[in-house]
Design a protein around this motif. Structure first.
Motif, PDB file in Angstrom:
ATOM      1  N   TRP A 125     -15.679 -11.853  -9.661  1.00  0.00           N
ATOM      2  CA  TRP A 125     -14.263 -11.750  -9.297  1.00  0.00           C
ATOM      3  C   TRP A 125     -13.965 -12.535  -8.020  1.00  0.00           C
ATOM      4  O   TRP A 125     -12.940 -13.197  -7.904  1.00  0.00           O
ATOM      5  N   ALA A 130      -7.480 -17.604 -10.227  1.00  0.00           N
ATOM      6  CA  ALA A 130      -6.527 -16.653 -10.815  1.00  0.00           C
ATOM      7  C   ALA A 130      -6.670 -16.567 -12.333  1.00  0.00           C
ATOM      8  O   ALA A 130      -6.681 -15.479 -12.915  1.00  0.00           O
ATOM      9  N   ARG A 131      -6.777 -17.734 -13.003  1.00  0.00           N
ATOM     10  CA  ARG A 131      -6.880 -17.711 -14.466  1.00  0.00           C
ATOM     11  C   ARG A 131      -8.172 -17.057 -14.933  1.00  0.00           C
ATOM     12  O   ARG A 131      -8.184 -16.294 -15.899  1.00  0.00           O
ATOM     13  N   ARG A 133      -9.877 -14.860 -13.338  1.00  0.00           N
ATOM     14  CA  ARG A 133      -9.811 -13.419 -13.062  1.00  0.00           C
ATOM     15  C   ARG A 133      -9.083 -12.691 -14.177  1.00  0.00           C
ATOM     16  O   ARG A 133      -9.489 -11.600 -14.598  1.00  0.00           O
ATOM     17  N   ARG A 134      -7.991 -13.274 -14.652  1.00  0.00           N
ATOM     18  CA  ARG A 134      -7.264 -12.650 -15.757  1.00  0.00           C
ATOM     19  C   ARG A 134      -8.144 -12.572 -17.002  1.00  0.00           C
ATOM     20  O   ARG A 134      -8.165 -11.553 -17.701  1.00  0.00           O
ATOM     21  N   SER A 135      -8.884 -13.643 -17.269  1.00  0.00           N
ATOM     22  CA  SER A 135      -9.776 -13.649 -18.435  1.00  0.00           C
ATOM     23  C   SER A 135     -10.877 -12.608 -18.285  1.00  0.00           C
ATOM     24  O   SER A 135     -11.250 -11.935 -19.253  1.00  0.00           O
ATOM     25  N   VAL A 137     -10.746  -9.775 -16.549  1.00  0.00           N
ATOM     26  CA  VAL A 137     -10.165  -8.438 -16.714  1.00  0.00           C
ATOM     27  C   VAL A 137      -9.919  -8.132 -18.188  1.00  0.00           C
ATOM     28  O   VAL A 137     -10.252  -7.051 -18.683  1.00  0.00           O
ATOM     29  N   VAL A 138      -9.336  -9.107 -18.904  1.00  0.00           N
ATOM     30  CA  VAL A 138      -9.052  -8.903 -20.329  1.00  0.00           C
ATOM     31  C   VAL A 138     -10.355  -8.691 -21.105  1.00  0.00           C
ATOM     32  O   VAL A 138     -10.459  -7.798 -21.957  1.00  0.00           O
TER      33      VAL A 138
END
Length: 266
Positions: A125, A130-131, A133-135, A137-138
């Motif tokens: 993390w 940013a991108r 991190r979103r991936s 988390v998902v």
């Protein structure tokens, strides 16, 4: 997400009995016997391929049996890594937690695995953009039931999952940053190497999954760089397979004999 794991996982691994994870009896017996034959922990069975281990770690204690009595009772099993079918590094390191109290030993191993997984996720993390991190988390959200079950099972799959989760994030983060002077770039490179090590020392077939992850990352990176992805996949996949076979031959040579016998139908 990570906070939930750190809260839920300890509650989960303190309540589920040992021996309930995927191949858990095999992996826990192998951990108990990683330090060699010891009275009350791992003793020679009636056959060369069997060992006597505490019944508690195999999850075969009757619900009505007193925990202390069942914990001291030894039982025979042939589910142990005496043939070297798996890399022994995971079992050797976790055998540090083996004591005269099987329940405390299993809990310590589970806590150690959860801490290792949490450390990988936190580092991934920190280095990710940013991108990514979103991936991340998902991906964790979608796989959370399987991750929660495998990570707390006190088996080598915990390290394999941690290594594979972190590997692709570290590799793509390193590609995004691309500057050795950037501390996060250096951490990403070190993290990718560390995750490779986790996978290699946890399962004999782990490099197959690592090769798939490496090829996937190579396709993503090649698309960014404008390199034909077929060449990237061919080169990285070939190198991963060859190096993986060589490495596994060094770490767990007997696994090849097992595969040959399996293909021959023995």
């Amino acid at each position: 997400m990570l906070g939930s794991l750190l809260v839920v996982a300890p509650s989960w691994f303190l309540t589920i009995p040992p021996g309930t994870g995927p191949d858990a009896p095999f992996h826990q017996a192998s951990t108990w016997c990683a330090g060699g034959l010891q009275e009350g922990r791992c003793e020679q069975g009636s056959k060369p391929e069997t060992r006597l281990v505490p019944r508690f770690i195999l999850g075969t204690c009757p619900p009505s049996a007193p925990l202390d009595e069942c914990g001291r009772e030894m039982t025979e099993t042939d589910q142990v890594n005496w043939q070297g079918l798996h890399v022994s590094a995971y079992y050797t390191l976790n055998s540090v937690f083996v004591s005269g109290n099987p329940r405390a030993s299993v809990a310590a191993m589970r806590l150690f695995n959860v801490a290792a997984f949490a450390a990988v996720v936190m580092a991934a993390w920190w280095v990710a953009g940013a991108r990514l991190r979103r991936s991340l988390v998902v991906g964790l959200a979608l796989a959370s039931p399987a991750i929660l079950w495998l990570v707390v099972a006190a088996t080598n799959q915990a390290w394999t999952i941690a290594g594979l989760v972190g590997f692709w994030v570290f590799v793509l983060a390193a590609d995004e940053r691309g500057d050795w002077r950037d501390l996060r770039f250096r951490v990403a490179v070190a993290g990718a190497l560390a995750c490779t090590g986790l996978v290699v020392v946890s399962r004999s077939d782990g490099l197959i999954f690592l090769a798939i992850s490496a090829a996937t990352c190579a396709v993503i990176v090649s698309d960014r760089r404008g390199v034909p992805f077929r060449w990237v996949v061919a080169v990285t996949g070939g190198l991963a397979v060859v190096s993986g076979l060589l490495l596994q031959y060094v770490l767990a040579p007997n696994v090849f004999d097992y595969y040959i016998r399996f293909l021959q139908g023995e």
